[in-house]
Design an enzyme around this catalytic site. Sequence first.
Site, PDB file in Angstrom:
ATOM      1  N   HIS A   1       0.806  -1.225   0.000  1.00 36.50           N
ATOM      2  CA  HIS A   1       0.000   0.000   0.000  1.00 36.50           C
ATOM      3  C   HIS A   1       0.838   1.274   0.000  1.00 36.50           C
ATOM      4  O   HIS A   1       0.292   2.372  -0.068  1.00 36.50           O
ATOM      5  CB  HIS A   1      -0.940   0.024   1.211  1.00 36.50           C
ATOM      6  CG  HIS A   1      -0.232   0.315   2.505  1.00 36.50           C
ATOM      7  ND1 HIS A   1       0.513  -0.615   3.174  1.00 36.50           N
ATOM      8  CD2 HIS A   1      -0.140   1.456   3.234  1.00 36.50           C
ATOM      9  CE1 HIS A   1       1.019  -0.073   4.268  1.00 36.50           C
ATOM     10  NE2 HIS A   1       0.640   1.188   4.329  1.00 36.50           N
TER      11      HIS A   1
HETATM   12  C1  UD1 Z   1      -1.936   5.573   5.950  1.00 38.25           C
HETATM   13  C2  UD1 Z   1      -0.608   6.001   6.597  1.00 38.25           C
HETATM   14  C3  UD1 Z   1       0.407   4.901   6.453  1.00 38.25           C
HETATM   15  C4  UD1 Z   1      -0.135   3.587   7.002  1.00 38.25           C
HETATM   16  C5  UD1 Z   1      -1.451   3.275   6.314  1.00 38.25           C
HETATM   17  C6  UD1 Z   1      -2.064   2.007   6.864  1.00 38.25           C
HETATM   18  C7  UD1 Z   1      -0.103   8.414   6.458  1.00 38.25           C
HETATM   19  C8  UD1 Z   1       0.788   9.417   5.848  1.00 38.25           C
HETATM   20  N1  UD1 Z   1      -0.065   7.175   5.916  1.00 38.25           N
HETATM   21  O1  UD1 Z   1      -1.706   5.374   4.567  1.00 38.25           O
HETATM   22  O2  UD1 Z   1       1.561   5.240   7.190  1.00 38.25           O
HETATM   23  O3  UD1 Z   1       0.803   2.571   6.761  1.00 38.25           O
HETATM   24  O4  UD1 Z   1      -2.359   4.366   6.547  1.00 38.25           O
HETATM   25  O5  UD1 Z   1      -3.227   1.671   6.196  1.00 38.25           O
HETATM   26  O6  UD1 Z   1      -0.805   8.721   7.383  1.00 38.25           O
HETATM   27  N2  UD1 Z   1      -9.030   4.930   1.930  1.00 38.25           N
HETATM   28  C9  UD1 Z   1     -10.285   4.388   1.904  1.00 38.25           C
HETATM   29  N3  UD1 Z   1     -10.851   4.007   3.098  1.00 38.25           N
HETATM   30  C10 UD1 Z   1     -10.221   4.149   4.274  1.00 38.25           C
HETATM   31  C11 UD1 Z   1      -8.939   4.703   4.298  1.00 38.25           C
HETATM   32  C12 UD1 Z   1      -8.348   5.095   3.120  1.00 38.25           C
HETATM   33  O7  UD1 Z   1     -10.894   4.232   0.853  1.00 38.25           O
HETATM   34  O8  UD1 Z   1     -10.799   3.780   5.317  1.00 38.25           O
HETATM   35  C13 UD1 Z   1      -8.411   5.326   0.656  1.00 38.25           C
HETATM   36  C14 UD1 Z   1      -8.723   6.751   0.271  1.00 38.25           C
HETATM   37  O9  UD1 Z   1      -8.840   6.815  -1.100  1.00 38.25           O
HETATM   38  C15 UD1 Z   1      -7.485   7.507   0.672  1.00 38.25           C
HETATM   39  C16 UD1 Z   1      -6.415   6.450   0.416  1.00 38.25           C
HETATM   40  O10 UD1 Z   1      -7.021   5.197   0.753  1.00 38.25           O
HETATM   41  O11 UD1 Z   1      -7.312   8.664  -0.088  1.00 38.25           O
HETATM   42  C17 UD1 Z   1      -5.192   6.624   1.263  1.00 38.25           C
HETATM   43  O12 UD1 Z   1      -5.556   6.762   2.647  1.00 38.25           O
HETATM   44  P1  UD1 Z   1      -4.628   7.648   3.619  1.00 38.25           P
HETATM   45  O13 UD1 Z   1      -5.155   7.620   5.004  1.00 38.25           O
HETATM   46  O14 UD1 Z   1      -4.373   8.975   2.999  1.00 38.25           O
HETATM   47  O15 UD1 Z   1      -3.240   6.911   3.531  1.00 38.25           O
HETATM   48  P2  UD1 Z   1      -2.900   5.367   3.552  1.00 38.25           P
HETATM   49  O16 UD1 Z   1      -2.345   5.018   2.228  1.00 38.25           O
HETATM   50  O17 UD1 Z   1      -4.052   4.571   4.087  1.00 38.25           O
END
Ligand code: UD1
Length: 375
Positions: A204
């Site tokens: 991821h």
């Molecule tokens: C975040 C953390 C990362 C951690 C990861 C675990 C930061 C900078 N990154 O990354 O360190 O390893 O979480 O999962 O904080 N999304 C959904 N549903 C959710 C959550 C996310 O659809 O419940 C999608 C959204 O499109 C979002 C994307 O995933 O834009 C990324 O989510 P985000 O929280 O920005 O970062 P992660 O890649 O999850």
Amino acid sequence: MLIVSVVGARPNFMKLGPVAKELASRRLRHVVVHTGQHYDGDMSDAFFRDLDLPHPDHHLAVGPGSHAFQTAAVMQRLEPVLENLRPDLVLVYGDVNSTLGAALTAAKLGLRVGHVEAGLRSRDRTMPEELNRIVTDRIADLLFAPSDDAVDNLRAEGIADEGVHLVGNVMIDTLCQALPRARTFEAPRRHGLEGRPYVVATLHRPSNVDHAGTLRELLETLRELGRSTPVLFPVHPRTQARMASLGLRGDGLRLCPPLGYVEMLGLVASSSLVITDSGGLQEETTFLGIPCLTARPTTERPITCTRGTNRLVPSRRTALLTAARDALRRGPGPRPVIQWWDGRTAQRMVQVVCETVPAPRRSDPRVAVSLSASS
Ligand code: UD1
């Protein structure tokens, strides 16, 4: 004493459980704030259910967005909550954007900040988490380090020893508490993998999934490996979105949505190999003695390579396939034992809190309220 925990993303939730239990067993008041950085049922609610976490007292509903948006939204929405509560300590966990936003907000309000999992460094500032770790440690008052290399990092950055406490790895507490349930859940049987070698893969990190060429090559590599050994691939929403936009379907892999903690732990514990770019899995596989290949050039958890079962491998087909086949051929080695990764980190942490966080002043209105409530 009032302690506030701020959590927002999946890896935070896994660290909250043992701390919440220990605070409760010592009858310390604990308020949980969920920032809403992760919001899908299988990224958030499932963990609260699975790990029996306290229901959040406040939910900030921050949701997705750029790093600046998420960090700023956490700050704006958390500030009034903390101003109202005026806790004696704000605990932040790990290295996600919610960690940084919460630490900054608390420090600017003059509140004491405790950082759970302090001192980890990948030395790669292109990783958003590295910036979150550095800034959070800089402004934290209590730094709870998981291992001696983390203590060394903090020292090398000039952080005063008084605030640094080597307490161990709280995620291993969670693992120890959940492992019996994970074994009885029989996840390998439910996935048709019982009694046979299989690989668990997760990807991821933006560096692996946000570039079409890299993601395509990684999926191709896993598919090739899957021809001889089944590869179970729980897909993170970020990866799912990239795969969908590129039209990549993950043929030849056993794809599934993100899994709950207990199910995932059961699968990892019985697997022959884990291929990942997650931080937590590097530690969990080391504790369990399962070989792990981390598809990244660096790790903030080098102890998992020097003393554990982890190996860094470039996100390239030949390197990964060679390392994976080699690991599968050799099988697991002896289970590593890392000091303080013993399931009792939260106990040591809360002991430090009790010894170092000053008791509330008698003129504190909260004391008056709780005294009158109990009389
Ligand atoms: C975040 C953390 C990362 C951690 C990861 C675990 C930061 C900078 N990154 O990354 O360190 O390893 O979480 O999962 O904080 N999304 C959904 N549903 C959710 C959550 C996310 O659809 O419940 C999608 C959204 O499109 C979002 C994307 O995933 O834009 C990324 O989510 P985000 O929280 O920005 O970062 P992660 O890649 O999850």
